[in-house]
Design a protein around this motif. Structure first.
Motif, PDB file in Angstrom:
ATOM      1  N   LEU A  73       0.844  -1.201   0.000  1.00 45.05           N
ATOM      2  CA  LEU A  73       0.000   0.000   0.000  1.00 45.05           C
ATOM      3  C   LEU A  73       0.878   1.248   0.000  1.00 45.05           C
ATOM      4  CD1 LEU A  73      -2.908   1.130   0.154  1.00 45.05           C
ATOM      5  CD2 LEU A  73      -2.584   1.258   2.643  1.00 45.05           C
ATOM      6  N   MET A  74       0.750   2.043  -1.039  1.00 44.85           N
ATOM      7  CA  MET A  74       1.481   3.301  -1.126  1.00 44.85           C
ATOM      8  C   MET A  74       0.666   4.410  -0.458  1.00 44.85           C
ATOM      9  SD  MET A  74       4.303   2.590  -2.741  1.00 44.85           S
ATOM     10  CE  MET A  74       4.228   1.165  -1.657  1.00 44.85           C
ATOM     11  N   GLY A  75       1.311   5.170   0.398  1.00 43.91           N
ATOM     12  CA  GLY A  75       0.610   6.186   1.172  1.00 43.91           C
ATOM     13  C   GLY A  75       0.526   7.530   0.483  1.00 43.91           C
ATOM     14  N   GLY A  76       0.001   7.540  -0.730  1.00 46.34           N
ATOM     15  CA  GLY A  76      -0.161   8.811  -1.425  1.00 46.34           C
ATOM     16  C   GLY A  76      -1.056   9.778  -0.676  1.00 46.34           C
ATOM     17  N   GLY A  77      -2.000   9.228   0.109  1.00 44.70           N
ATOM     18  CA  GLY A  77      -2.891  10.069   0.902  1.00 44.70           C
ATOM     19  C   GLY A  77      -2.340  10.356   2.282  1.00 44.70           C
ATOM     20  N   THR A  78      -1.898   9.325   3.007  1.00 41.92           N
ATOM     21  CA  THR A  78      -1.432   9.514   4.382  1.00 41.92           C
ATOM     22  C   THR A  78      -0.125  10.301   4.454  1.00 41.92           C
ATOM     23  OG1 THR A  78      -0.630   7.226   4.191  1.00 41.92           O
ATOM     24  CG2 THR A  78      -2.597   7.593   5.517  1.00 41.92           C
ATOM     25  N   THR A  79       0.660  10.305   3.389  1.00 42.89           N
ATOM     26  CA  THR A  79       1.890  11.094   3.405  1.00 42.89           C
ATOM     27  C   THR A  79       1.583  12.577   3.580  1.00 42.89           C
ATOM     28  OG1 THR A  79       2.948   9.464   1.947  1.00 42.89           O
ATOM     29  CG2 THR A  79       4.037  11.594   2.152  1.00 42.89           C
ATOM     30  N   ARG A  80       0.406  12.988   3.167  1.00 36.49           N
ATOM     31  CA  ARG A  80       0.022  14.391   3.329  1.00 36.49           C
ATOM     32  C   ARG A  80      -0.178  14.760   4.798  1.00 36.49           C
ATOM     33  NH1 ARG A  80      -4.694  14.946  -1.278  1.00 36.49           N
ATOM     34  NH2 ARG A  80      -3.369  14.610  -3.119  1.00 36.49           N
ATOM     35  N   VAL A  81      -0.383  13.744   5.641  1.00 36.15           N
ATOM     36  CA  VAL A  81      -0.611  13.972   7.067  1.00 36.15           C
ATOM     37  C   VAL A  81       0.676  13.790   7.857  1.00 36.15           C
ATOM     38  CG1 VAL A  81      -1.872  13.153   9.093  1.00 36.15           C
ATOM     39  CG2 VAL A  81      -3.011  13.290   6.867  1.00 36.15           C
ATOM     40  N   LEU A  94       4.803  17.759   2.509  1.00 34.55           N
ATOM     41  CA  LEU A  94       5.269  17.701   1.131  1.00 34.55           C
ATOM     42  C   LEU A  94       4.171  18.134   0.178  1.00 34.55           C
ATOM     43  CD1 LEU A  94       7.079  14.223   1.245  1.00 34.55           C
ATOM     44  CD2 LEU A  94       8.075  16.486   1.640  1.00 34.55           C
ATOM     45  N   THR A  95       4.566  18.677  -0.962  1.00 36.71           N
ATOM     46  CA  THR A  95       3.586  19.047  -1.985  1.00 36.71           C
ATOM     47  C   THR A  95       3.075  17.793  -2.684  1.00 36.71           C
ATOM     48  OG1 THR A  95       5.240  19.249  -3.754  1.00 36.71           O
ATOM     49  CG2 THR A  95       4.848  21.202  -2.374  1.00 36.71           C
ATOM     50  N   ASP A  96       1.918  17.915  -3.340  1.00 34.81           N
ATOM     51  CA  ASP A  96       1.364  16.782  -4.080  1.00 34.81           C
ATOM     52  C   ASP A  96       2.326  16.321  -5.170  1.00 34.81           C
ATOM     53  OD1 ASP A  96      -0.824  16.975  -2.480  1.00 34.81           O
ATOM     54  OD2 ASP A  96      -2.171  17.777  -4.013  1.00 34.81           O
ATOM     55  N   ALA A  97       3.013  17.262  -5.815  1.00 39.65           N
ATOM     56  CA  ALA A  97       3.943  16.909  -6.886  1.00 39.65           C
ATOM     57  C   ALA A  97       5.118  16.101  -6.336  1.00 39.65           C
ATOM     58  CB  ALA A  97       4.450  18.174  -7.579  1.00 39.65           C
ATOM     59  N   THR A  98       5.644  16.493  -5.175  1.00 35.76           N
ATOM     60  CA  THR A  98       6.753  15.762  -4.566  1.00 35.76           C
ATOM     61  C   THR A  98       6.320  14.372  -4.145  1.00 35.76           C
ATOM     62  OG1 THR A  98       7.785  17.811  -3.778  1.00 35.76           O
ATOM     63  CG2 THR A  98       8.439  15.774  -2.690  1.00 35.76           C
ATOM     64  N   ILE A  99       5.115  14.267  -3.574  1.00 29.33           N
ATOM     65  CA  ILE A  99       4.605  12.959  -3.169  1.00 29.33           C
ATOM     66  C   ILE A  99       4.477  12.039  -4.381  1.00 29.33           C
ATOM     67  CG2 ILE A  99       2.580  11.750  -2.259  1.00 29.33           C
ATOM     68  CD1 ILE A  99       2.162  14.146  -0.381  1.00 29.33           C
ATOM     69  N   GLU A 101       6.210  12.168  -7.177  1.00 29.03           N
ATOM     70  CA  GLU A 101       7.560  11.790  -7.609  1.00 29.03           C
ATOM     71  C   GLU A 101       8.141  10.717  -6.687  1.00 29.03           C
ATOM     72  OE1 GLU A 101       9.822  15.358  -7.629  1.00 29.03           O
ATOM     73  OE2 GLU A 101       8.746  16.249  -9.340  1.00 29.03           O
ATOM     74  N   ASN A 102       7.941  10.890  -5.390  1.00 28.86           N
ATOM     75  CA  ASN A 102       8.451   9.902  -4.438  1.00 28.86           C
ATOM     76  C   ASN A 102       7.778   8.550  -4.624  1.00 28.86           C
ATOM     77  OD1 ASN A 102      10.079  11.880  -3.343  1.00 28.86           O
ATOM     78  ND2 ASN A 102       8.794  12.245  -1.556  1.00 28.86           N
ATOM     79  N   LEU A 103       6.470   8.563  -4.845  1.00 24.85           N
ATOM     80  CA  LEU A 103       5.728   7.312  -5.044  1.00 24.85           C
ATOM     81  C   LEU A 103       6.267   6.561  -6.255  1.00 24.85           C
ATOM     82  CD1 LEU A 103       1.928   6.901  -4.593  1.00 24.85           C
ATOM     83  CD2 LEU A 103       3.084   5.770  -6.476  1.00 24.85           C
ATOM     84  N   ALA A 104       6.542   7.287  -7.327  1.00 26.58           N
ATOM     85  CA  ALA A 104       7.074   6.644  -8.534  1.00 26.58           C
ATOM     86  C   ALA A 104       8.427   6.016  -8.257  1.00 26.58           C
ATOM     87  CB  ALA A 104       7.179   7.670  -9.666  1.00 26.58           C
ATOM     88  N   GLY A 105       9.256   6.696  -7.456  1.00 28.33           N
ATOM     89  CA  GLY A 105      10.568   6.145  -7.137  1.00 28.33           C
ATOM     90  C   GLY A 105      10.485   4.913  -6.257  1.00 28.33           C
ATOM     91  N   ILE A 106       9.573   4.931  -5.277  1.00 29.97           N
ATOM     92  CA  ILE A 106       9.455   3.818  -4.341  1.00 29.97           C
ATOM     93  C   ILE A 106       8.946   2.555  -5.025  1.00 29.97           C
ATOM     94  CG2 ILE A 106       8.118   3.022  -2.342  1.00 29.97           C
ATOM     95  CD1 ILE A 106       8.388   5.837  -1.202  1.00 29.97           C
ATOM     96  N   ARG A 107       8.108   2.710  -6.041  1.00 30.33           N
ATOM     97  CA  ARG A 107       7.603   1.528  -6.760  1.00 30.33           C
ATOM     98  C   ARG A 107       8.739   0.604  -7.186  1.00 30.33           C
ATOM     99  NH1 ARG A 107       2.256   1.878  -8.609  1.00 30.33           N
ATOM    100  NH2 ARG A 107       1.327   3.966  -8.492  1.00 30.33           N
ATOM    101  N   ALA A 108       9.836   1.209  -7.639  1.00 31.76           N
ATOM    102  CA  ALA A 108      10.960   0.411  -8.139  1.00 31.76           C
ATOM    103  C   ALA A 108      11.641  -0.387  -7.034  1.00 31.76           C
ATOM    104  CB  ALA A 108      11.980   1.322  -8.822  1.00 31.76           C
ATOM    105  N   ASN A 109      11.516   0.046  -5.766  1.00 36.47           N
ATOM    106  CA  ASN A 109      12.138  -0.683  -4.662  1.00 36.47           C
ATOM    107  C   ASN A 109      11.551  -2.080  -4.485  1.00 36.47           C
ATOM    108  OD1 ASN A 109      12.309   2.281  -2.522  1.00 36.47           O
ATOM    109  ND2 ASN A 109      13.718   1.590  -4.102  1.00 36.47           N
ATOM    110  N   PHE A 110      10.285  -2.255  -4.866  1.00 35.72           N
ATOM    111  CA  PHE A 110       9.606  -3.524  -4.620  1.00 35.72           C
ATOM    112  C   PHE A 110       9.831  -4.554  -5.720  1.00 35.72           C
ATOM    113  CE2 PHE A 110       7.333  -0.511  -2.020  1.00 35.72           C
ATOM    114  CZ  PHE A 110       7.076  -1.225  -0.867  1.00 35.72           C
ATOM    115  N   ALA A 111      10.172  -4.084  -6.917  1.00 37.97           N
ATOM    116  CA  ALA A 111      10.258  -4.989  -8.071  1.00 37.97           C
ATOM    117  C   ALA A 111      11.187  -6.180  -7.853  1.00 37.97           C
ATOM    118  CB  ALA A 111      10.670  -4.198  -9.309  1.00 37.97           C
TER     119      ALA A 111
END
Length: 417
Positions: A73-81, A94-99, A101-111
């Motif tokens: 579960l990626m915390g695209g919503g909870t990261t705002r809190v 963090l801004t929505d744009a930064t979140i 970008e971070n989400l896209a980067g983290i996806r690769a960690n799981f592959a």
């Protein structure tokens, strides 16, 4: 020790993943029938996870390998809190744009760890912004907030520790527990999820989610946490003088990742082999029995296997070869961290202390000077004592590079560009 029937809990127990479980017998029965759908949440506070998240990733890996369904579960919503658990201060918003970008980067960690495509039960990656962004505040408070006692929330570690230390806790962060609990219920409704896992600091939040599911939808949900992973000397896992041990190669080179594991304390080798590799337990037992200087062979296996899991066979083999050349043969290896300097600058020479900082072997000029004066820096394997010594083309070694060494185990190359 509890005897489990399911492969899942037996593996978790044998390899040291279990700290607390809400209903061990009920979860064991569900896992034995391969009807567990488990998730762990990861907030998007950086463009990569670090090694502090690796034990949770390995839990997901074993969950999938024992035939269960996995949700990352990626915390695209909870990261705002911002999760207040284990922190003395609020996270930077963090801004929505930064979140994103971070989400896209983290996806690769799981592959490297999870199968998202093949098999009977491919792993799912879901963003909690899908439902949290649609919440209406008043209905949420009426439907969900009424099930949470403020008195009880104040006893949870994530809240109590902050207040005990007289550190501010914003109302925004205070809501995090509600949102995480709501995530669990939403995943249960949408994907049949019945298990939430996490670190020991998440126990209170997980229990709240289990209870919320029972209260609002009569759901049978389970929770499990891992122990806090510390080294034998008591240091928190992944905390080093050089900074965080990141999982993304653009944050930390595979060679440096290899060296982190290679430098494991003797007393931690067997435990880390169980937690962070796929090696069979009988092979781990054989390695754990090694004594004296032979324990270094077990450390090499740990470093290779951990690096292979994250970065692949080729990167692990290259890192091991570089380590062998540096430490056993005394020559430079291709994977050492490298700083390219213009040939013109090296022709006139650069102060040693400046190169030590730029190569990442010290955090400041003052620290670099102190290291050099105390004999902690070597140039081409020769001791150096003058921080202002000019380093230039005349210092190039046989590998057409200048090798800097801090202590015994940290190296970098300076190459003319």
């Amino acid at each position: 020790m509890t005897t489990y029937r399911s492969d899942l809990l037996r593996v978790f127990q044998e390899r040291g993943f279990i700290h607390q479980v809400t209903d061990p017998e009920g979860l064991d029965a569900l896992a034995a029938a391969r009807r567990v759908v488990g998730y762990i949440g990861f907030d998007c506070t950086a463009d990569s996870l670090h090694i502090g998240s690796l034990v949770q990733i390995m839990m997901l890996r074993w969950l999938q390998r024992t035939g269960q369904q996995v949700i990352a579960l990626m915390g695209g919503g909870t990261t705002r809190v911002g999760d207040p658990s284990g922190r003395d201060e609020s996270r930077k918003l963090l801004t929505d744009a930064t979140i994103a970008e971070n989400l896209a980067g983290i996806r690769a960690n799981f592959a490297p760890f999870l199968d998202f495509a093949g098999g009977e039960k491919p792993a799912l990656m879901i963003n909690n912004a899908d439902w949290l962004d649609e919440l209406r505040y008043i209905p949420f408070l009426r439907d969900i907030g009424r099930h949470f006692s403020v008195n009880r929330m104040l006893t949870m570690d994530s809240v109590r520790m902050r207040l005990d230390r007289d550190q501010p806790l914003t109302f925004l962060e205070f809501n995090y527990m509600l949102l995480q609990s709501y995530d669990f219920v939403e995943l249960a409704k949408r994907h049949g999820c019945n298990l939430q896992m996490g670190g020991s600091d998440q126990w209170g939040n997980i229990v709240m989610g289990v209870e919320l599911g029972r209260r609002v939808s009569d759901l049978a949900l389970f929770g499990a946490t891992t122990p806090l992973i510390t080294t034998a000397s008591g240091q928190k896992m992944g905390k080093t003088a050089a900074g965080a041990i990141w999982l993304a190669p653009h944050r930390l080179a595979p060679y440096d990742y290899f060296q982190f594991w290679r430098n494991t304390e003797d007393a931690d080798v067997a435990r880390f082999l169980k937690l962070f590799t796929d090696l069979p337990l009988d092979e781990i037992a054989r390695l754990a029995a090694l004594q004296g200087a032979e324990i270094n062979e077990a450390k090499k296996v740990l470093a290779f296997e951990a690096t292979r899991l994250l970065h692949g066979d080729a990167a692990a083999t290259s890192a091991a070869d570089t380590a062998r050349r540096v430490f056993e043969q005394g020559t430079a290896g291709a994977d050492l961290p490298t700083l390219d300097k213009p040939r013109g600058e090296l022709a006139t020479g650069l102060p040693l202390f400046r190169l030590v900082v730029e190569a990442g072997l010290a955090k400041s000029n003052a620290e670099a000077r102190r290291l050099i004066e105390q004999g902690g820096i070597r140039v081409n394997d020769q001791p150096a004592s003058d921080p202002g010594r000019a380093i230039g083309l005349a210092d190039l070694g046989p590998d057409a590079a200048i090798k800097l060494t801090a202590g015994r185990k940290r190296h970098a190359l300076i190459r003319p560009a």
